[in-house]
Design a protein around this motif. Structure first.
Motif, mmCIF file in Angstrom:
data_model
loop_
_atom_site.group_PDB
_atom_site.id
_atom_site.type_symbol
_atom_site.label_atom_id
_atom_site.label_comp_id
_atom_site.label_asym_id
_atom_site.label_seq_id
_atom_site.Cartn_x
_atom_site.Cartn_y
_atom_site.Cartn_z
ATOM 1 N N ARG A 97 -13.372 -29.688 16.912
ATOM 2 C CA ARG A 97 -12.612 -29.456 15.685
ATOM 3 C C ARG A 97 -13.053 -30.378 14.548
ATOM 4 N N LEU A 98 -13.139 -31.685 14.820
ATOM 5 C CA LEU A 98 -13.464 -32.623 13.739
ATOM 6 C C LEU A 98 -14.881 -32.412 13.207
ATOM 7 N N ALA A 99 -15.813 -32.116 14.079
ATOM 8 C CA ALA A 99 -17.180 -31.856 13.619
ATOM 9 C C ALA A 99 -17.207 -30.642 12.693
ATOM 10 N N ALA A 100 -16.481 -29.602 13.062
ATOM 11 C CA ALA A 100 -16.441 -28.394 12.244
ATOM 12 C C ALA A 100 -15.777 -28.659 10.897
ATOM 13 N N LEU A 101 -14.696 -29.431 10.891
ATOM 14 C CA LEU A 101 -13.990 -29.722 9.645
ATOM 15 C C LEU A 101 -14.816 -30.601 8.718
ATOM 16 N N TRP A 102 -15.541 -31.550 9.282
ATOM 17 C CA TRP A 102 -16.388 -32.407 8.444
ATOM 18 C C TRP A 102 -17.483 -31.589 7.765
ATOM 19 N N GLN A 103 -18.054 -30.629 8.472
ATOM 20 C CA GLN A 103 -19.079 -29.810 7.829
ATOM 21 C C GLN A 103 -18.466 -28.914 6.750
ATOM 22 N N LEU A 104 -17.265 -28.437 6.983
ATOM 23 C CA LEU A 104 -16.578 -27.650 5.954
ATOM 24 C C LEU A 104 -16.351 -28.508 4.709
ATOM 25 N N PHE A 160 -22.715 -34.390 12.298
ATOM 26 C CA PHE A 160 -21.603 -33.531 12.703
ATOM 27 C C PHE A 160 -22.200 -32.255 13.295
ATOM 28 N N VAL A 161 -22.146 -32.126 14.605
ATOM 29 C CA VAL A 161 -22.775 -31.013 15.315
ATOM 30 C C VAL A 161 -21.726 -30.338 16.192
ATOM 31 N N VAL A 162 -21.640 -29.015 16.119
ATOM 32 C CA VAL A 162 -20.683 -28.279 16.938
ATOM 33 C C VAL A 162 -21.400 -27.685 18.153
ATOM 34 N N ASP A 163 -20.602 -27.201 19.087
ATOM 35 C CA ASP A 163 -21.165 -26.548 20.265
ATOM 36 C C ASP A 163 -21.812 -25.220 19.870
ATOM 37 N N GLU A 164 -22.788 -24.814 20.650
ATOM 38 C CA GLU A 164 -23.481 -23.554 20.368
ATOM 39 C C GLU A 164 -22.518 -22.375 20.371
ATOM 40 N N SER A 165 -21.432 -22.464 21.137
ATOM 41 C CA SER A 165 -20.437 -21.392 21.188
ATOM 42 C C SER A 165 -19.642 -21.272 19.890
ATOM 43 N N ALA A 222 -25.115 -26.327 2.084
ATOM 44 C CA ALA A 222 -25.154 -27.019 3.371
ATOM 45 C C ALA A 222 -24.895 -26.026 4.505
ATOM 46 N N ARG A 223 -25.374 -26.359 5.693
ATOM 47 C CA ARG A 223 -25.281 -25.430 6.816
ATOM 48 C C ARG A 223 -24.741 -26.147 8.046
ATOM 49 N N SER A 224 -23.844 -25.500 8.749
ATOM 50 C CA SER A 224 -23.255 -26.054 9.967
ATOM 51 C C SER A 224 -24.292 -26.094 11.087
ATOM 52 N N LEU A 225 -24.410 -27.248 11.740
ATOM 53 C CA LEU A 225 -25.361 -27.424 12.844
ATOM 54 C C LEU A 225 -24.679 -27.180 14.179
ATOM 55 N N ASP A 226 -25.363 -26.495 15.094
ATOM 56 C CA ASP A 226 -24.884 -26.445 16.475
ATOM 57 C C ASP A 226 -25.950 -27.012 17.395
ATOM 58 N N ASP A 227 -25.522 -27.476 18.560
ATOM 59 C CA ASP A 227 -26.439 -28.196 19.445
ATOM 60 C C ASP A 227 -27.568 -27.314 19.957
ATOM 61 N N GLY A 228 -27.311 -26.017 20.135
ATOM 62 C CA GLY A 228 -28.373 -25.124 20.604
ATOM 63 C C GLY A 228 -29.468 -24.973 19.569
ATOM 64 N N TRP A 229 -29.072 -24.761 18.314
ATOM 65 C CA TRP A 229 -30.070 -24.621 17.245
ATOM 66 C C TRP A 229 -30.873 -25.906 17.083
ATOM 67 N N LEU A 230 -30.196 -27.037 17.111
ATOM 68 C CA LEU A 230 -30.872 -28.313 16.898
ATOM 69 C C LEU A 230 -31.892 -28.586 18.007
ATOM 70 N N LYS A 231 -31.522 -28.310 19.252
ATOM 71 C CA LYS A 231 -32.450 -28.503 20.369
ATOM 72 C C LYS A 231 -33.664 -27.590 20.219
ATOM 73 N N ALA A 232 -33.428 -26.334 19.878
ATOM 74 C CA ALA A 232 -34.529 -25.384 19.731
ATOM 75 C C ALA A 232 -35.430 -25.761 18.557
ATOM 76 N N ALA A 233 -34.845 -26.252 17.469
ATOM 77 C CA ALA A 233 -35.637 -26.633 16.298
ATOM 78 C C ALA A 233 -36.544 -27.819 16.603
ATOM 79 N N LEU A 234 -36.044 -28.792 17.342
ATOM 80 C CA LEU A 234 -36.866 -29.954 17.704
ATOM 81 C C LEU A 234 -37.986 -29.544 18.658
#
Length: 336
Positions: free
Chosen positions: A281-288, A271-276, A297-309
């Motif tokens: 909506r569903l990705a955000a709710l699933w992480q909640l 469940f990954v949300v946009d960097e913005s 647990a921590r909400s993932l966004d695509d910008g953080w995930l790309k930078a971490a890899l």
């Protein structure tokens, strides 16, 4: 997501739990499966379990939700209910909704306020390891998750190209829905699944039923604590990041790097949300929802995930949607 402007839109959110419970009740009493045999009245569907008046109330709610249709007092499945909520249908995921979402996840959200402000204390599960130490909880979660993961696993198989012999390490792979589906799609693929002993015991049964015991093995244990088998061509972590403490994310990426051979690929599906942080909506709710029982647990966004890899050394990194509005797939290659 367009900002809301009307009171009715707020009401749709506030009263959404009523629709959820109507769906779960209909699944419990097999309403959609019965209707797959043909249209029926409330009395036809009530049987000996429910008074016809109460069944009519439930069916009326389902009609209001668009899950069934009604004509001359006879109810029928909607196209979506027929395709996805009839037991035994090819794309059925009703048991996943009834068991995992309805019986486990739904009640846990009742403690979300205390999870957020930290007052949940010792009641918080803190980890899947603690939750899955109970064999019955492990069984209920794993069996329902298996049903819910078959569809995403098929989508992943379509998104991948695997040529020739390859070794897959499925970390936190549960009862093997992804490993089984991928091994069926790629005949020269073999897999090892890392998961808790209670889950592995269930998974071996699914693997055996699929006729893949010679190609899929289990390495029992907590993926956050045990060493992972090396020399892998692919390391897959599906729905793992969302269910562990956020502080473990970098360690999981480092462990994947160590387990991969040069030229191997890392796959993170979650469940990954946009960097913005505006959705989906569903990705955000699933992480909640995950936060309700694992507050760390921590909400993932695509910008953080790309930078971490990329920061871990992976190249050709990309993050793209997988299940529309719900999950994304991140990929990267360990340089040769």
């Amino acid at each position: 997501m367009t900002p809301l402007t009307e009171a009715d839109e707020i009401s749709d959110i506030a009263f959404g739990f009523m629709g959820s419970k109507a769906l779960f009740a209909a699944l419990k009493f097999g309403v959609f499966t019965k209707l797959s045999e043909g249209p029926g009245t409330a009395a036809d569907l009530a049987g000996d379990e429910i008074h016809p008046d109460r069944m009519e109330t439930l069916l009326t709610a389902l009609a209001g939700l668009g899950l069934v249709t009604v004509e001359d007092g006879r109810f029928s499945n909607s196209p979506a209910a027929e395709a996805f909520l009839v037991r035994g249908a090819k794309y059925d995921f009703g048991e996943y909704l009834r068991l995992q979402v309805g019986q486990q996840m739904y009640p846990l959200l009742d403690q979300i306020e205390r999870a957020l402000d930290g007052s949940l204390g010792a009641e918080a599960t803190k980890s899947y390891a603690e939750w899955f130490s109970d064999p019955e909880e492990a069984r209920l979660y794993s069996e329902s998750q298996h049903a819910g993961s078959i569809g995403p696993a098929r989508q992943l198989a379509k998104a991948l190209e695997i040529e020739g012999p390859a070794r897959l390490l499925d970390v936190g792979g549960g009862t093997g829905a992804f490993a089984i589906t991928l091994c069926k799609a790629f005949p020269e693929l073999t897999a090892t699944i890392v998961d808790f002993p209670n889950v592995a015991a269930l998974g071996r049964r699914y693997v055996e039923e699929a006729g893949l015991s010679d190609r899929i093995a289990y390495a029992d244990g907590d993926a956050l604590e045990k060493g992972w088998p090396g020399g892998q061509d692919i390391v897959l972590m599906s729905y793992l990041f969302s269910g562990v403490p956020g502080d473990a994310h970098h360690g999981l990426i480092a462990d994947a790097w160590t387990a991969l051979r040069p030229g191997g690929r890392i796959l993170v599906h979650d469940f990954v949300v946009d960097e913005s942080r505006e959705g989906p909506r569903l990705a955000a709710l699933w992480q909640l929802q995950h936060t309700a029982f694992t507050p760390e647990a921590r909400s993932l966004d695509d910008g953080w995930l790309k930078a971490a890899l990329e920061g871990a050394g992976f190249t050709e990194v990309g993050v793209r949607p997988m299940i529309p509005e719900m999950t994304m797939l991140a990929e990267g290659v360990k340089p040769a």
